[in-house]
Design a protein around this motif. Structure first.
Motif, PDB file in Angstrom:
ATOM      1  N   ASP A 173       0.676  -1.184   0.135  1.00  0.00           N
ATOM      2  CA  ASP A 173      -0.114  -0.016   0.086  1.00  0.00           C
ATOM      3  C   ASP A 173       1.002   1.582   0.002  1.00  0.00           C
ATOM      4  N   TRP A 174       2.094   1.264   0.021  1.00  0.00           N
ATOM      5  CA  TRP A 174       2.996   2.348   0.004  1.00  0.00           C
ATOM      6  C   TRP A 174       2.697   3.096  -1.296  1.00  0.00           C
ATOM      7  N   VAL A 175       2.286   2.421  -2.949  1.00  0.00           N
ATOM      8  CA  VAL A 175       2.561   2.732  -3.951  1.00  0.00           C
ATOM      9  C   VAL A 175       1.897   4.389  -3.741  1.00  0.00           C
ATOM     10  N   HIS A 176       1.120   4.046  -2.503  1.00  0.00           N
ATOM     11  CA  HIS A 176       0.186   5.384  -3.358  1.00  0.00           C
ATOM     12  C   HIS A 176       0.921   6.337  -2.545  1.00  0.00           C
ATOM     13  N   LEU A 177       1.625   6.361  -1.623  1.00  0.00           N
ATOM     14  CA  LEU A 177       2.555   7.131  -1.571  1.00  0.00           C
ATOM     15  C   LEU A 177       3.666   8.574  -3.462  1.00  0.00           C
ATOM     16  N   ALA A 178       3.685   7.372  -3.666  1.00  0.00           N
ATOM     17  CA  ALA A 178       4.554   7.583  -4.978  1.00  0.00           C
ATOM     18  C   ALA A 178       4.394   6.963  -5.966  1.00  0.00           C
ATOM     19  N   PRO A 179       3.298   6.694  -6.951  1.00  0.00           N
ATOM     20  CA  PRO A 179       2.923   5.980  -7.445  1.00  0.00           C
ATOM     21  C   PRO A 179       3.679   5.830  -8.548  1.00  0.00           C
ATOM     22  N   SER A 196      -8.215   9.253 -21.715  1.00  0.00           N
ATOM     23  CA  SER A 196      -8.984  10.702 -21.092  1.00  0.00           C
ATOM     24  C   SER A 196      -8.369  10.960 -19.224  1.00  0.00           C
ATOM     25  N   GLN A 197      -7.433   9.911 -19.089  1.00  0.00           N
ATOM     26  CA  GLN A 197      -6.976  10.174 -17.997  1.00  0.00           C
ATOM     27  C   GLN A 197      -5.242  11.359 -18.285  1.00  0.00           C
ATOM     28  N   LEU A 198      -4.745  11.324 -19.862  1.00  0.00           N
ATOM     29  CA  LEU A 198      -4.063  12.010 -19.422  1.00  0.00           C
ATOM     30  C   LEU A 198      -3.583  13.270 -18.884  1.00  0.00           C
ATOM     31  N   SER A 199      -4.081  13.722 -19.370  1.00  0.00           N
ATOM     32  CA  SER A 199      -4.075  15.227 -19.031  1.00  0.00           C
ATOM     33  C   SER A 199      -4.120  15.706 -17.434  1.00  0.00           C
ATOM     34  N   ASP A 200      -4.342  15.085 -16.831  1.00  0.00           N
ATOM     35  CA  ASP A 200      -4.712  13.848 -14.813  1.00  0.00           C
ATOM     36  C   ASP A 200      -3.152  13.931 -14.955  1.00  0.00           C
ATOM     37  N   TYR A 201      -2.791  13.145 -15.198  1.00  0.00           N
ATOM     38  CA  TYR A 201      -1.821  12.807 -14.909  1.00  0.00           C
ATOM     39  C   TYR A 201      -0.494  13.459 -15.292  1.00  0.00           C
ATOM     40  N   ALA A 202      -0.674  13.818 -16.453  1.00  0.00           N
ATOM     41  CA  ALA A 202      -0.007  15.137 -16.696  1.00  0.00           C
ATOM     42  C   ALA A 202       0.924  16.385 -15.552  1.00  0.00           C
ATOM     43  N   ALA A 203      -0.998  16.984 -15.107  1.00  0.00           N
ATOM     44  CA  ALA A 203      -1.107  18.271 -13.992  1.00  0.00           C
ATOM     45  C   ALA A 203      -0.202  16.913 -12.727  1.00  0.00           C
ATOM     46  N   HIS A 204      -0.916  16.044 -12.104  1.00  0.00           N
ATOM     47  CA  HIS A 204      -0.654  15.324 -11.484  1.00  0.00           C
ATOM     48  C   HIS A 204       1.522  15.002 -11.101  1.00  0.00           C
TER      49      HIS A 204
END
Length: 232
Positions: A173-179, A196-204
């Motif tokens: 579950d530590w994956v969520h600290l730095a996916p 549709s999620q590419l922009s979200d990944y870029a923003a993250h």
């Protein structure tokens, strides 16, 4: 087989087992030790047969817990520039030691831990490392790993891979600290990306870089970049 009293256990059997455990935890397990693996196994076998399994298990867990608390204390004084390397040494040395400790305690594992506790010795010992070392330092370790990951070869790739995979093994579950960090070393831990999620990944990713910058971590080796531009 002569009956083994608790005094026999305390004065003869456990001191010899403790000496062997000390050596395996601190030294290279492939080195010569004064007590043979056959002798260690024999002591464990006798302790279990003489109904001292619970006592032996508690002593083993306490012994290794004390060792790991010292490992954690030693890591607290390691400078940031060396922390990833020293954490990797601690984790690697411990897992190497378990490759010897678990087999010689296999009789206790089979007839006490698996039968009465419904667990496995290796799992219990790895949890000790998680509780007493990894959890104490994960909030220090993750930002350092993120910084090193953004600056290739600041830390040896083999060391980076060892630490990231080690953390995942200890606590998935530590994956969520730095996916993004974990997915760079462990394939298929993220769900498939949809367009549709590419922009979200870029923003993250942009947000992560900004947070690192605000926390004092440089965004790449700017001096090297300028030097390459000047030479061009």
């Amino acid at each position: 087989m002569n009956a083994m009293t608790e005094e026999d256990y305390r004065t003869t059997y456990w001191p010899n087992l403790e000496k062997a455990i000390d050596h395996l935890l601190i030294q290279n397990p492939t080195d010569h030790i004064s007590i043979s693996y056959e002798q260690i196994y024999s002591y464990v076998y006798k302790c279990v047969c003489q109904q001292h399994s619970e006592l032996l298990y508690k002593d083993l867990m306490l012994k290794i817990t004390t060792h790991l608390q010292q490992v954690s204390s030693d890591l607290q004084i390691v400078p940031p520039g060396n922390f990833i390397e020293y954490f990797n040494i601690a984790l690697t040395q411990y897992t190497d030691a378990l490759q010897c400790i678990v087999p010689v305690f296999i009789y206790m594992n089979k007839f006490y831990i698996e039968t009465k506790l419904n667990r496995h010795l290796r799992e219990d010992l790895m949890k000790l490392f998680t509780d007493h070392v990894a959890e104490k330092h994960v909030n220090t370790l993750i930002p350092l790993l993120l910084e090193a990951h953004s600056m290739p070869f600041q830390v040896r790739p083999s060391t980076m891979a060892s630490v990231v995979k080690g953390l995942y093994t200890l606590r998935p579950d530590w994956v969520h600290l730095a996916p993004a960090l974990f997915s760079g070393f462990i394939p298929q831990i993220n769900p498939p990306t949809v367009e549709s999620q590419l922009s979200d990944y870029a923003a993250h990713d942009q947000k992560l870089q900004m947070e690192l910058s605000l926390n004092g971590f440089p965004r790449g080796d700017q001096s090297r970049k300028r030097a390459s531009e000047e030479s061009a």
